[in-house]
Design a protein around this motif. Structure first.
Motif, mmCIF file in Angstrom:
data_model
loop_
_atom_site.group_PDB
_atom_site.id
_atom_site.type_symbol
_atom_site.label_atom_id
_atom_site.label_comp_id
_atom_site.label_asym_id
_atom_site.label_seq_id
_atom_site.Cartn_x
_atom_site.Cartn_y
_atom_site.Cartn_z
ATOM 1 N N MET A 1 15.066 3.490 3.761
ATOM 2 C CA MET A 1 14.470 4.028 4.989
ATOM 3 C C MET A 1 13.481 5.138 4.676
ATOM 4 O O MET A 1 12.364 5.176 5.202
ATOM 5 C CB MET A 1 15.582 4.549 5.918
ATOM 6 C CG MET A 1 15.064 5.054 7.267
ATOM 7 S SD MET A 1 14.373 3.709 8.248
ATOM 8 C CE MET A 1 13.900 4.605 9.713
ATOM 9 N N ASN A 2 13.900 6.025 3.803
ATOM 10 C CA ASN A 2 13.018 7.115 3.421
ATOM 11 C C ASN A 2 11.780 6.602 2.700
ATOM 12 O O ASN A 2 10.685 7.104 2.888
ATOM 13 C CB ASN A 2 13.772 8.112 2.543
ATOM 14 C CG ASN A 2 14.834 8.869 3.321
ATOM 15 O OD1 ASN A 2 14.716 9.013 4.535
ATOM 16 N ND2 ASN A 2 15.863 9.334 2.630
ATOM 17 N N ALA A 3 11.977 5.581 1.824
ATOM 18 C CA ALA A 3 10.848 5.011 1.101
ATOM 19 C C ALA A 3 9.867 4.348 2.062
ATOM 20 O O ALA A 3 8.650 4.471 1.927
ATOM 21 C CB ALA A 3 11.346 4.009 0.061
ATOM 22 N N SER A 4 10.410 3.628 3.056
ATOM 23 C CA SER A 4 9.547 2.965 4.039
ATOM 24 C C SER A 4 8.777 3.994 4.857
ATOM 25 O O SER A 4 7.579 3.825 5.123
ATOM 26 C CB SER A 4 10.389 2.091 4.968
ATOM 27 O OG SER A 4 11.061 1.085 4.244
ATOM 28 N N ARG A 5 9.467 5.052 5.237
ATOM 29 C CA ARG A 5 8.804 6.099 6.009
ATOM 30 C C ARG A 5 7.723 6.780 5.182
ATOM 31 O O ARG A 5 6.646 7.088 5.687
ATOM 32 C CB ARG A 5 9.824 7.124 6.481
ATOM 33 C CG ARG A 5 9.238 8.217 7.356
ATOM 34 C CD ARG A 5 10.297 9.178 7.848
ATOM 35 N NE ARG A 5 9.715 10.207 8.693
ATOM 36 C CZ ARG A 5 10.419 11.189 9.229
ATOM 37 N NH1 ARG A 5 11.739 11.271 9.016
ATOM 38 N NH2 ARG A 5 9.816 12.089 9.994
ATOM 39 N N SER A 6 8.022 6.988 3.892
ATOM 40 C CA SER A 6 7.041 7.626 3.009
ATOM 41 C C SER A 6 5.799 6.753 2.864
ATOM 42 O O SER A 6 4.672 7.250 2.900
ATOM 43 C CB SER A 6 7.675 7.895 1.643
ATOM 44 O OG SER A 6 6.733 8.451 0.757
ATOM 45 N N PHE A 8 4.778 4.535 5.022
ATOM 46 C CA PHE A 8 4.077 4.532 6.315
ATOM 47 C C PHE A 8 3.219 5.785 6.481
ATOM 48 O O PHE A 8 2.057 5.705 6.883
ATOM 49 C CB PHE A 8 5.100 4.438 7.450
ATOM 50 C CG PHE A 8 4.485 4.608 8.812
ATOM 51 C CD1 PHE A 8 3.750 3.589 9.398
ATOM 52 C CD2 PHE A 8 4.638 5.815 9.500
ATOM 53 C CE1 PHE A 8 3.181 3.749 10.653
ATOM 54 C CE2 PHE A 8 4.069 5.979 10.750
ATOM 55 C CZ PHE A 8 3.339 4.950 11.332
ATOM 56 N N LEU A 9 3.810 6.933 6.156
ATOM 57 C CA LEU A 9 3.063 8.185 6.294
ATOM 58 C C LEU A 9 1.892 8.219 5.310
ATOM 59 O O LEU A 9 0.812 8.718 5.648
ATOM 60 C CB LEU A 9 3.990 9.379 6.049
ATOM 61 C CG LEU A 9 5.064 9.610 7.120
ATOM 62 C CD1 LEU A 9 5.967 10.775 6.729
ATOM 63 C CD2 LEU A 9 4.429 9.871 8.481
ATOM 64 N N GLY A 11 0.245 5.583 4.178
ATOM 65 C CA GLY A 11 -0.779 4.685 4.716
ATOM 66 C C GLY A 11 -1.507 5.297 5.896
ATOM 67 O O GLY A 11 -2.728 5.145 6.048
ATOM 68 N N LEU A 12 -0.740 6.008 6.740
ATOM 69 C CA LEU A 12 -1.358 6.671 7.888
ATOM 70 C C LEU A 12 -2.326 7.752 7.438
ATOM 71 O O LEU A 12 -3.432 7.887 7.985
ATOM 72 C CB LEU A 12 -0.268 7.274 8.776
ATOM 73 C CG LEU A 12 -0.739 7.901 10.103
ATOM 74 C CD1 LEU A 12 -1.361 6.838 10.995
ATOM 75 C CD2 LEU A 12 0.444 8.564 10.812
ATOM 76 N N GLY A 13 -1.931 8.520 6.414
ATOM 77 C CA GLY A 13 -2.818 9.554 5.878
ATOM 78 C C GLY A 13 -4.081 8.958 5.279
ATOM 79 O O GLY A 13 -5.180 9.486 5.457
ATOM 80 N N THR A 14 -3.921 7.832 4.563
ATOM 81 C CA THR A 14 -5.084 7.167 3.976
ATOM 82 C C THR A 14 -6.035 6.665 5.055
ATOM 83 O O THR A 14 -7.257 6.812 4.959
ATOM 84 C CB THR A 14 -4.630 5.991 3.091
ATOM 85 O OG1 THR A 14 -3.774 6.480 2.057
ATOM 86 C CG2 THR A 14 -5.828 5.284 2.471
ATOM 87 N N ALA A 15 -5.461 6.079 6.109
ATOM 88 C CA ALA A 15 -6.299 5.576 7.204
ATOM 89 C C ALA A 15 -7.037 6.714 7.900
ATOM 90 O O ALA A 15 -8.227 6.584 8.232
ATOM 91 C CB ALA A 15 -5.426 4.820 8.203
ATOM 92 N N ALA A 16 -6.338 7.830 8.106
ATOM 93 C CA ALA A 16 -6.987 8.980 8.748
ATOM 94 C C ALA A 16 -8.105 9.523 7.873
ATOM 95 O O ALA A 16 -9.180 9.893 8.371
ATOM 96 C CB ALA A 16 -5.950 10.073 9.027
ATOM 97 N N THR A 17 -7.867 9.562 6.559
ATOM 98 C CA THR A 17 -8.897 10.051 5.639
ATOM 99 C C THR A 17 -10.123 9.146 5.646
ATOM 100 O O THR A 17 -11.271 9.615 5.670
ATOM 101 C CB THR A 17 -8.330 10.128 4.209
ATOM 102 O OG1 THR A 17 -7.196 11.003 4.195
ATOM 103 C CG2 THR A 17 -9.377 10.637 3.238
#
Length: 277
Positions: A1-6, A8-9, A11-17
Motif C-alpha cells: 500500500m505504501n509502495a503504491s501510494r509512493s 502515485f505521488l 507520478g503526480l509530482g512528475t505530471a505536475a512538473t
C-alpha cells in the motif's frame, strides 16, 4: 500500500512538473514558431500552431536591416566587463569582511548590505547626473560603472569564505603568503563553483538589463540588445515575425550560456548554502 501510494505521488509530482514546464516553455516555443513564419502567416486567420512552411525570412530581414551586429557587440563587451569586475570587487570585499579584522567592520558590513534595500530605480537620477558630469554618456564606461557593485554577490562570497577552515588561512600566513596571495591562490580556487554561479547570473542580468542602457544611451550605435529590440519594433511597425525573430536572436546567447553552465550554477548555490561540501 505504501509502495503504491509512493508511486502515485511520484507520478503526480512528475505530471505536475511537466505541466509547469510546458506553461513556462510555451511562450518561448510560440516566439520561435512565430519567428519561423512569413509576415502573412503571422497574422493569418485561423491561427495555426506551427509555421507551414517554415521560413527564415524574418531572421534574414532583421539581420539585413537592423543593427544587430553592433548591438550584440555592445551587449557582449558590457556584460563581460560587468561580470568580471563585479566578481573581482565582490571577492575582495567579501574576503575583507570574512577574514580580516579592522575597526568598524560590522557596521560597514551592515551599511553595505543595506544597499539590498535600495531599489535601482531610486538611484537613476543621481547616477545619470554623475555619469553626465564624468562625460560617460553614450560610452561603455557609462553603461558598465553603475552596474559593477553587487551587495548580494558580496553576501554570497562572504557566506562561503566564512565556511573555509581558519587553519588554511593561518597555514598560508605561516608560509609567508600575504593577504592578496591568500585570496587569489587559496580562497578563490576553493570557491570556483560559487564564482561560476555568480558569474553566470551576473552576466544574464547585465545582458537583459534594459532600464539603465535606456537612460544612459541615446546613440543607436551604443545600444545593447534589449534596447535595440525596441528600435526594431519601431522601425518595422507591427511586423510580428521580425519582432519575434529579433527577440529570439537577442535571447539566444543567455539561453545558451545558462544551458551550458547550468550544472555549475546549481553546484555553486548548493556550495554557497552549505548543502554541498
Amino acid at each position: 500500500m505504501n509502495a503504491s501510494r509512493s508511486r502515485f505521488l511520484g507520478g503526480l509530482g512528475t505530471a505536475a512538473t511537466l505541466a509547469l514546464s510546458f506553461v513556462w516553455a510555451f511562450p518561448l516555443l510560440w516566439a520561435v514558431s512565430t519567428a519561423l513564419r512569413s509576415e502573412e502567416q503571422a497574422v493569418a486567420q485561423p491561427l495555426r500552431w506551427l509555421p507551414s512552411p517554415a521560413t527564415l525570412s524574418a531572421f534574414e530581414g532583421v539581420i539585413a536591416q537592423g543593427n544587430l551586429t553592433r548591438w550584440y557587440l555592445n551587449s557582449a563587451v558590457t556584460s563581460l566587463a560587468i561580470t568580471v569586475i563585479t566578481i573581482a570587487l565582490a571577492a575582495l570585499s567579501a574576503y575583507a569582511f570574512s577574514q580580516l579584522q579592522f575597526r568598524g567592520k560590522n557596521v560597514l558590513l551592515w551599511v553595505f548590505l543595506a544597499g539590498l534595500m535600495i531599489p535601482f530605480e531610486a538611484l537613476l537620477i543621481p547616477m545619470f547626473r554623475l555619469m553626465n558630469d564624468l562625460g560617460t554618456v553614450n560610452t561603455y564606461a557609462g553603461i558598465i560603472l553603475p552596474q559593477i557593485v553587487s551587495p548580494i554577490a558580496v553576501y554570497v562570497f562572504k557566506g562561503f569564505f566564512d565556511q573555509v577552515p581558519r587553519e588554511l588561512h593561518e597555514a598560508a600566513v605561516v608560509d609567508g603568503a600575504g593577504e592578496w596571495r591568500i585570496l587569489w591562490r587559496v580562497f578563490v580556487p576553493l570557491s570556483a563553483n560559487v564564482l561560476w554561479a555568480i558569474g553566470i547570473i551576473t552576466f544574464i542580468a547585465a545582458w537583459n538589463n534594459f532600464l539603465w542602457p535606456f537612460i544612459i544611451t541615446t546613440s543607436p550605435d551604443m545600444m545593447t540588445i534589449p534596447l535595440g529590440l525596441t528600435q526594431v519594433q519601431d522601425a518595422y511597425g507591427l511586423r510580428f515575425a521580425r519582432t519575434m525573430a529579433a527577440a529570439v536572436l537577442g535571447g539566444l546567447p543567455v539561453m545558451l550560456a545558462y544551458l551550458i553552465f547550468q550544472r555549475r550554477v546549481t553546484e555553486g548555490f548548493l556550495t554557497a548554502t552549505g548543502l554541498k561540501g
